[in-house]
Scaffold this motif. Structure first.
Motif, short mmCIF file in Angstrom:
data_model
loop_
_atom_site.label_atom_id
_atom_site.label_comp_id
_atom_site.label_asym_id
_atom_site.label_seq_id
_atom_site.Cartn_x
_atom_site.Cartn_y
_atom_site.Cartn_z
N PHE A 177 76.81 15.11 7.82
CA PHE A 177 77.20 16.50 7.57
C PHE A 177 77.41 16.73 6.07
CE2 PHE A 177 79.36 16.15 11.95
CZ PHE A 177 78.19 16.53 12.59
N ARG A 178 78.06 15.74 5.45
CA ARG A 178 78.34 15.84 4.02
C ARG A 178 77.03 15.88 3.23
NH1 ARG A 178 83.33 12.16 2.32
NH2 ARG A 178 84.41 13.74 3.56
N GLU A 179 76.07 15.09 3.69
CA GLU A 179 74.77 15.03 3.01
C GLU A 179 74.04 16.37 3.13
OE1 GLU A 179 73.60 13.12 0.93
OE2 GLU A 179 71.42 13.39 0.94
N LEU A 180 74.10 17.00 4.28
CA LEU A 180 73.43 18.30 4.43
C LEU A 180 74.05 19.30 3.45
CD1 LEU A 180 71.16 19.67 6.15
CD2 LEU A 180 73.01 20.75 7.45
N ARG A 181 75.38 19.28 3.37
CA ARG A 181 76.03 20.22 2.45
C ARG A 181 75.68 19.89 0.99
NH1 ARG A 181 82.40 20.57 2.12
NH2 ARG A 181 81.99 18.59 1.11
N ARG A 182 75.57 18.61 0.69
CA ARG A 182 75.22 18.21 -0.68
C ARG A 182 73.83 18.74 -1.05
NH1 ARG A 182 72.49 14.88 -3.72
NH2 ARG A 182 71.36 14.07 -1.93
N ILE A 183 72.90 18.61 -0.11
CA ILE A 183 71.54 19.10 -0.38
C ILE A 183 71.57 20.63 -0.53
CG2 ILE A 183 69.21 19.37 0.59
CD1 ILE A 183 69.63 16.61 1.95
N LEU A 198 75.11 26.69 7.35
CA LEU A 198 74.91 25.27 7.64
C LEU A 198 75.09 25.08 9.14
CD1 LEU A 198 76.90 23.36 4.83
CD2 LEU A 198 74.42 23.55 5.07
N SER A 199 73.99 24.83 9.84
CA SER A 199 74.05 24.63 11.29
C SER A 199 74.15 23.14 11.57
CB SER A 199 72.80 25.24 11.95
OG SER A 199 72.80 24.96 13.35
N MET A 200 75.32 22.69 11.92
CA MET A 200 75.54 21.26 12.17
C MET A 200 76.79 21.07 13.02
SD MET A 200 76.57 20.14 8.27
CE MET A 200 78.19 20.54 7.54
N GLY A 201 76.75 20.02 13.85
CA GLY A 201 77.87 19.74 14.75
C GLY A 201 77.53 20.16 16.17
N MET A 202 77.82 19.24 17.11
CA MET A 202 77.57 19.48 18.54
C MET A 202 78.88 19.20 19.28
SD MET A 202 73.61 18.16 18.43
CE MET A 202 73.69 17.04 19.74
N SER A 203 78.78 19.10 20.62
CA SER A 203 80.01 19.03 21.42
C SER A 203 81.03 17.99 20.94
CB SER A 203 79.67 18.73 22.88
OG SER A 203 79.11 19.88 23.46
N HIS A 204 80.57 16.79 20.61
CA HIS A 204 81.56 15.73 20.36
C HIS A 204 81.94 15.60 18.89
CE1 HIS A 204 78.37 13.27 18.87
NE2 HIS A 204 79.15 12.24 18.71
N ASP A 205 81.24 16.34 18.01
CA ASP A 205 81.54 16.13 16.59
C ASP A 205 81.69 17.44 15.80
OD1 ASP A 205 78.89 16.94 16.41
OD2 ASP A 205 78.11 14.94 15.92
N PHE A 206 81.83 18.57 16.52
CA PHE A 206 81.81 19.84 15.79
C PHE A 206 83.02 20.06 14.89
CE2 PHE A 206 83.97 21.05 19.73
CZ PHE A 206 84.95 21.95 19.31
N THR A 207 84.16 19.43 15.25
CA THR A 207 85.34 19.66 14.40
C THR A 207 85.15 18.96 13.04
OG1 THR A 207 86.53 17.81 15.40
CG2 THR A 207 86.93 20.00 16.33
#
Ligand SMILES: *Cc1c(COP(=O)(O)O)cnc(C)c1O
Length: 229
Positions: A177-183, A198-207
């Motif tokens: 997630f951090r890498e997507l934001r960095r790019i 930024l579309s990222m995060g699914m059921s188990h990791d969205f927080t």
């Protein structure tokens, strides 16, 4: 059931925003509706969901027309888009979250022109993990794809999307997630413009994704329960 889940997810979104010093309005819940019936999707709508995502054009072609009465529902394409399916995707979706190659830009423009669609939103999907099953534009090609796409004002590039590997511990997904934001930040510098989504995060990791800047979290099982194939 869906309503209870929705309320719990919205609470978790709020709490994650609080931890990150962000406003909850900055984060949209997208219901990932693959394998779900129109009735289940209606239930999510009634609970308050307005943004939906489908993975396969064929499935979307069957379901979205049955939900036309949900006038303020918005549909995003969140699965890999084959070139020969673009002609159906245009008109069904307001946003393609999985733009990953120039060929797709060309085909979108061609089909938009034929259908009289003047504008479409897109996110560039970036491939951040080496698995064969993952799609997306390799990070080193993102600048080139953006330069190409910016020639065509019909395509409104709102930001970036990624599907990281599934890892049990959401903390292990954080670097992706951090890498997507960095790019994203880097591209904002290069092109002197904003990429708000930024579309990222699914059921188990969205927080965790929200803590790292997600503005769209794509949620399936936490909202609808386990998928039955
Ligand atoms: C299925 C899917 C989701 C949602 O996955 P869950 O783990 O069920 O929340 C999100 N994004 C994409 C691209 C998907 O295919």
């Amino acid at each position: 059931m869906v309503k209870k889940n929705y309320e719990r997810i919205m609470e978790e979104i709020e709490k994650a925003c609080e931890r990150a010093g962000r406003k909850p309005e900055e984060v949209k819940l997208l219901a990932a509706t693959k394998t779900r019936t129109p009735d289940e999707i209606r239930e999510a709508y009634e609970a308050g969901v307005r943004l939906f995502g489908e993975n396969r054009v064929q499935e979307a072609r069957e379901k979205i027309p049955q939900l036309k009465d949900l006038e303020d529902a918005e549909w995003h394409m969140i699965g890999h888009l084959q070139t020969n399916k673009v002609k159906y995707a245009v008109g069904l979706f307001s946003c393609i979250e999985t733009l990953d190659r120039k060929e797709l830009v060309d085909e979108l423009l061609k089909r938009m022109e034929r259908k009289g669609v003047k504008k479409m939103d897109v996110l560039v999907e970036i491939k951040l993990s080496p698995e064969e099953s993952k799609h997306g534009c390799p990070p080193e090609n993102v600048e080139g794809l953006l330069t190409y796409t910016f020639q065509f004002p019909q395509l409104n590039v709102l930001g970036f999307m990624t599907v990281p590997p599934y890892l049990e511990d959401p903390e292990e997904v954080r670097p992706f997630f951090r890498e997507l934001r960095r790019i994203r930040d880097k591209m904002e510098g290069i092109f002197s413009r904003k990429f708000p989504e930024l579309s990222m995060g699914m059921s188990h990791d969205f927080t965790v994704a929200i803590e790292e800047g997600a503005t769209i979290v794509r949620i399936g099982t936490a909202l609808f329960g386990p998928r039955k194939y």
